[in-house]
Design a protein around this motif. Sequence first.
Motif, PDB file in Angstrom:
ATOM      1  N   ILE A   1       0.846  -1.200   0.000  1.00  0.00           N
ATOM      2  CA  ILE A   1       0.000   0.000   0.000  1.00  0.00           C
ATOM      3  C   ILE A   1       0.883   1.253   0.000  1.00  0.00           C
ATOM      4  CG2 ILE A   1      -1.628   1.344   1.407  1.00  0.00           C
ATOM      5  CD1 ILE A   1      -2.924  -1.339   2.217  1.00  0.00           C
ATOM      6  N   CYS A   2       1.941   1.231   0.803  1.00  0.00           N
ATOM      7  CA  CYS A   2       2.811   2.413   0.869  1.00  0.00           C
ATOM      8  C   CYS A   2       3.568   2.627  -0.447  1.00  0.00           C
ATOM      9  CB  CYS A   2       3.758   2.315   2.057  1.00  0.00           C
ATOM     10  SG  CYS A   2       2.898   2.569   3.619  1.00  0.00           S
ATOM     11  N   CYS A   3       3.886   1.548  -1.156  1.00  0.00           N
ATOM     12  CA  CYS A   3       4.489   1.694  -2.494  1.00  0.00           C
ATOM     13  C   CYS A   3       3.531   2.418  -3.430  1.00  0.00           C
ATOM     14  CB  CYS A   3       4.836   0.334  -3.101  1.00  0.00           C
ATOM     15  SG  CYS A   3       6.309  -0.443  -2.414  1.00  0.00           S
ATOM     16  N   GLN A   4       2.270   2.005  -3.389  1.00  0.00           N
ATOM     17  CA  GLN A   4       1.232   2.644  -4.219  1.00  0.00           C
ATOM     18  C   GLN A   4       1.120   4.120  -3.870  1.00  0.00           C
ATOM     19  OE1 GLN A   4      -2.481   0.856  -3.160  1.00  0.00           O
ATOM     20  NE2 GLN A   4      -2.646  -0.260  -5.079  1.00  0.00           N
ATOM     21  N   ILE A   5       1.058   4.398  -2.574  1.00  0.00           N
ATOM     22  CA  ILE A   5       0.904   5.781  -2.123  1.00  0.00           C
ATOM     23  C   ILE A   5       2.123   6.605  -2.529  1.00  0.00           C
ATOM     24  CG2 ILE A   5       0.773   7.266  -0.070  1.00  0.00           C
ATOM     25  CD1 ILE A   5      -0.936   5.017   1.200  1.00  0.00           C
ATOM     26  N   ALA A   6       3.317   6.023  -2.363  1.00  0.00           N
ATOM     27  CA  ALA A   6       4.543   6.747  -2.718  1.00  0.00           C
ATOM     28  C   ALA A   6       4.552   7.099  -4.205  1.00  0.00           C
ATOM     29  CB  ALA A   6       5.770   5.911  -2.359  1.00  0.00           C
ATOM     30  N   LYS A   7       4.018   6.205  -5.033  1.00  0.00           N
ATOM     31  CA  LYS A   7       3.979   6.469  -6.474  1.00  0.00           C
ATOM     32  C   LYS A   7       3.047   7.642  -6.790  1.00  0.00           C
ATOM     33  CE  LYS A   7       5.532   2.081  -8.180  1.00  0.00           C
ATOM     34  NZ  LYS A   7       5.171   0.680  -8.399  1.00  0.00           N
ATOM     35  N   GLU A   8       1.949   7.744  -6.030  1.00  0.00           N
ATOM     36  CA  GLU A   8       0.967   8.807  -6.265  1.00  0.00           C
ATOM     37  C   GLU A   8       1.341  10.112  -5.578  1.00  0.00           C
ATOM     38  OE1 GLU A   8      -1.772   8.717  -8.080  1.00  0.00           O
ATOM     39  OE2 GLU A   8      -1.607   6.618  -8.680  1.00  0.00           O
ATOM     40  N   ALA A   9       2.102  10.003  -4.479  1.00  0.00           N
ATOM     41  CA  ALA A   9       2.362  11.178  -3.644  1.00  0.00           C
ATOM     42  C   ALA A   9       3.218  12.205  -4.370  1.00  0.00           C
ATOM     43  CB  ALA A   9       3.056  10.742  -2.357  1.00  0.00           C
ATOM     44  N   LYS A  10       2.953  13.496  -4.078  1.00  0.00           N
ATOM     45  CA  LYS A  10       3.813  14.514  -4.685  1.00  0.00           C
ATOM     46  C   LYS A  10       5.125  14.616  -3.925  1.00  0.00           C
ATOM     47  CE  LYS A  10       1.881  18.453  -2.232  1.00  0.00           C
ATOM     48  NZ  LYS A  10       1.536  19.837  -2.223  1.00  0.00           N
ATOM     49  N   GLU A  11       5.100  14.230  -2.637  1.00  0.00           N
ATOM     50  CA  GLU A  11       6.335  14.226  -1.851  1.00  0.00           C
ATOM     51  C   GLU A  11       6.369  12.998  -0.943  1.00  0.00           C
ATOM     52  OE1 GLU A  11       6.874  17.780   0.527  1.00  0.00           O
ATOM     53  OE2 GLU A  11       6.189  19.027  -1.135  1.00  0.00           O
ATOM     54  N   VAL A  12       7.567  12.440  -0.763  1.00  0.00           N
ATOM     55  CA  VAL A  12       7.765  11.402   0.252  1.00  0.00           C
ATOM     56  C   VAL A  12       8.943  11.831   1.117  1.00  0.00           C
ATOM     57  CG1 VAL A  12       8.260   8.969   0.727  1.00  0.00           C
ATOM     58  CG2 VAL A  12       6.898   9.585  -1.290  1.00  0.00           C
ATOM     59  N   HIS A  13       8.718  11.844   2.423  1.00  0.00           N
ATOM     60  CA  HIS A  13       9.771  12.210   3.374  1.00  0.00           C
ATOM     61  C   HIS A  13      10.100  10.996   4.231  1.00  0.00           C
ATOM     62  CE1 HIS A  13       9.122  16.795   3.188  1.00  0.00           C
ATOM     63  NE2 HIS A  13       8.250  16.270   2.344  1.00  0.00           N
ATOM     64  N   ARG A  14      11.383  10.843   4.537  1.00  0.00           N
ATOM     65  CA  ARG A  14      11.787   9.763   5.431  1.00  0.00           C
ATOM     66  C   ARG A  14      12.474  10.390   6.640  1.00  0.00           C
ATOM     67  NH1 ARG A  14      16.218   5.079   4.491  1.00  0.00           N
ATOM     68  NH2 ARG A  14      14.995   3.288   5.173  1.00  0.00           N
ATOM     69  N   VAL A  15      12.016  10.019   7.825  1.00  0.00           N
ATOM     70  CA  VAL A  15      12.491  10.671   9.043  1.00  0.00           C
ATOM     71  C   VAL A  15      13.369   9.719   9.855  1.00  0.00           C
ATOM     72  CG1 VAL A  15      11.800  11.840  11.170  1.00  0.00           C
ATOM     73  CG2 VAL A  15      10.405  12.097   9.108  1.00  0.00           C
ATOM     74  N   VAL A  16      14.565  10.177  10.173  1.00  0.00           N
ATOM     75  CA  VAL A  16      15.481   9.450  11.052  1.00  0.00           C
ATOM     76  C   VAL A  16      15.913  10.421  12.149  1.00  0.00           C
ATOM     77  CG1 VAL A  16      17.700   8.237  11.206  1.00  0.00           C
ATOM     78  CG2 VAL A  16      16.307   8.018   9.143  1.00  0.00           C
ATOM     79  N   CYS A  17      15.775  10.020  13.398  1.00  0.00           N
ATOM     80  CA  CYS A  17      16.155  10.888  14.536  1.00  0.00           C
ATOM     81  C   CYS A  17      15.512  12.268  14.430  1.00  0.00           C
ATOM     82  CB  CYS A  17      17.666  11.055  14.626  1.00  0.00           C
ATOM     83  SG  CYS A  17      18.573   9.533  14.696  1.00  0.00           S
ATOM     84  N   GLY A  18      14.281  12.327  14.024  1.00  0.00           N
ATOM     85  CA  GLY A  18      13.572  13.598  13.941  1.00  0.00           C
ATOM     86  C   GLY A  18      13.915  14.438  12.726  1.00  0.00           C
ATOM     87  N   ILE A  19      14.908  13.988  11.947  1.00  0.00           N
ATOM     88  CA  ILE A  19      15.347  14.755  10.783  1.00  0.00           C
ATOM     89  C   ILE A  19      14.763  14.128   9.526  1.00  0.00           C
ATOM     90  CG2 ILE A  19      17.364  15.492   9.426  1.00  0.00           C
ATOM     91  CD1 ILE A  19      18.928  15.153  12.173  1.00  0.00           C
ATOM     92  N   GLY A  20      14.080  14.948   8.757  1.00  0.00           N
ATOM     93  CA  GLY A  20      13.447  14.426   7.546  1.00  0.00           C
ATOM     94  C   GLY A  20      14.306  14.623   6.318  1.00  0.00           C
ATOM     95  N   THR A  21      14.281  13.664   5.433  1.00  0.00           N
ATOM     96  CA  THR A  21      14.918  13.787   4.121  1.00  0.00           C
ATOM     97  C   THR A  21      13.839  13.599   3.070  1.00  0.00           C
ATOM     98  OG1 THR A  21      16.920  12.777   5.009  1.00  0.00           O
ATOM     99  CG2 THR A  21      16.724  12.840   2.612  1.00  0.00           C
ATOM    100  N   VAL A  22      13.807  14.509   2.117  1.00  0.00           N
ATOM    101  CA  VAL A  22      12.826  14.359   1.039  1.00  0.00           C
ATOM    102  C   VAL A  22      13.386  13.341   0.059  1.00  0.00           C
ATOM    103  CG1 VAL A  22      11.548  15.538  -0.784  1.00  0.00           C
ATOM    104  CG2 VAL A  22      12.087  16.750   1.333  1.00  0.00           C
ATOM    105  N   ILE A  23      12.719  12.200  -0.061  1.00  0.00           N
ATOM    106  CA  ILE A  23      13.243  11.168  -0.963  1.00  0.00           C
ATOM    107  C   ILE A  23      12.470  11.123  -2.281  1.00  0.00           C
ATOM    108  CG2 ILE A  23      14.255   9.783   0.887  1.00  0.00           C
ATOM    109  CD1 ILE A  23      11.904   7.849   0.641  1.00  0.00           C
TER     110      ILE A  23
END
Lengths: 180, 126
Positions: free
Chosen positions: B101-123
């Motif tokens: 489901i998250c793969c599907q959403i990531a494909k549709e999403a205009k942005e995907v962020h990944r958060v490590v230690c409170g710090i987000g990276t736009v992937i």
Amino acid sequence: MLVLVTGGSGSGKSEFAENLVQQLHRKPFLYIATMYPFDEECHKRIARHRDMRKEKQFDTLECYTGLKQADVSGYGTVLLECMSNLVANEMYQENGAGEQCVEVVLEGIDHIQKQCEHLVIVSNEIFSDGIPYEEETERYQRYLGKINQEIARRADLTAEVVYSIPLIHKGSLEECIHTV
Amino acid sequence: MILVTGGCFQGKTTYACETFGIDREDTADGMNCLMEQIYQAKLLYHFHEYIHRLMEMGQEFVLEELKEKNPDIILVTNELGYGVVPIDRFDRAYREKTGRICCQIAKEAKEVHRVVCGIGTVIKHD
């Protein structure tokens, strides 16, 4: 060229790896399938993967242990999926490598790489859910972790796939696609 | 649609609220919100728990419906699937389903962020 594609379960790493193989344009393509069909769930999983790649012109070679004996000569690109299954098979199947698993698998990779132009290996991130496992399972994690590191060290490209998005840890995806 | 993912206890929801200027009262908790709230909330966190509840009810997640009714939603989810294959059949199915489901959403999403230690990276960014 050697490529390592890793990621969590259900992350879309297989689809990414299959599409990457298409972009490398070195036919014919061979898919080395390592999942042993233990039960109904495995059969379903295998069927799903077969379905995913049916339009992508792969021949399939089933190889559960003994990668070093595999003859892949004549193939341009080989996609091996998945390292996590191969390692489990080598550790636990009767004819597997047991404690020599790491060395045997790495020799197998060398053997395949010598026969083809590109080798793309799919592996699996099984290292960060914080659950303490039994000793035997930890040994499995240790072996796979070591193998992943060795492949990445030799690889031209290492990608971790997060929900279908490739995060490139080593090399350049554009260069890989354009220099081939 | 925006997807924010990462391990548990990484400050994903706080990061998302701050980054996108969302008040906490405009968020829904996937663990215990009404199932329909996904169609109104600006942000839904614990999205993996929402999927877990859907599965327990024997229902499917329909991305098309969400896109139609709440196209600007921000979904915050744990990144599952980084452990050894679970022994329990439902657990296996759940983490697999969440991934797909998250793969599907990531494909549709205009942005995907990944958060490590409170710090987000736009992937992913359109």
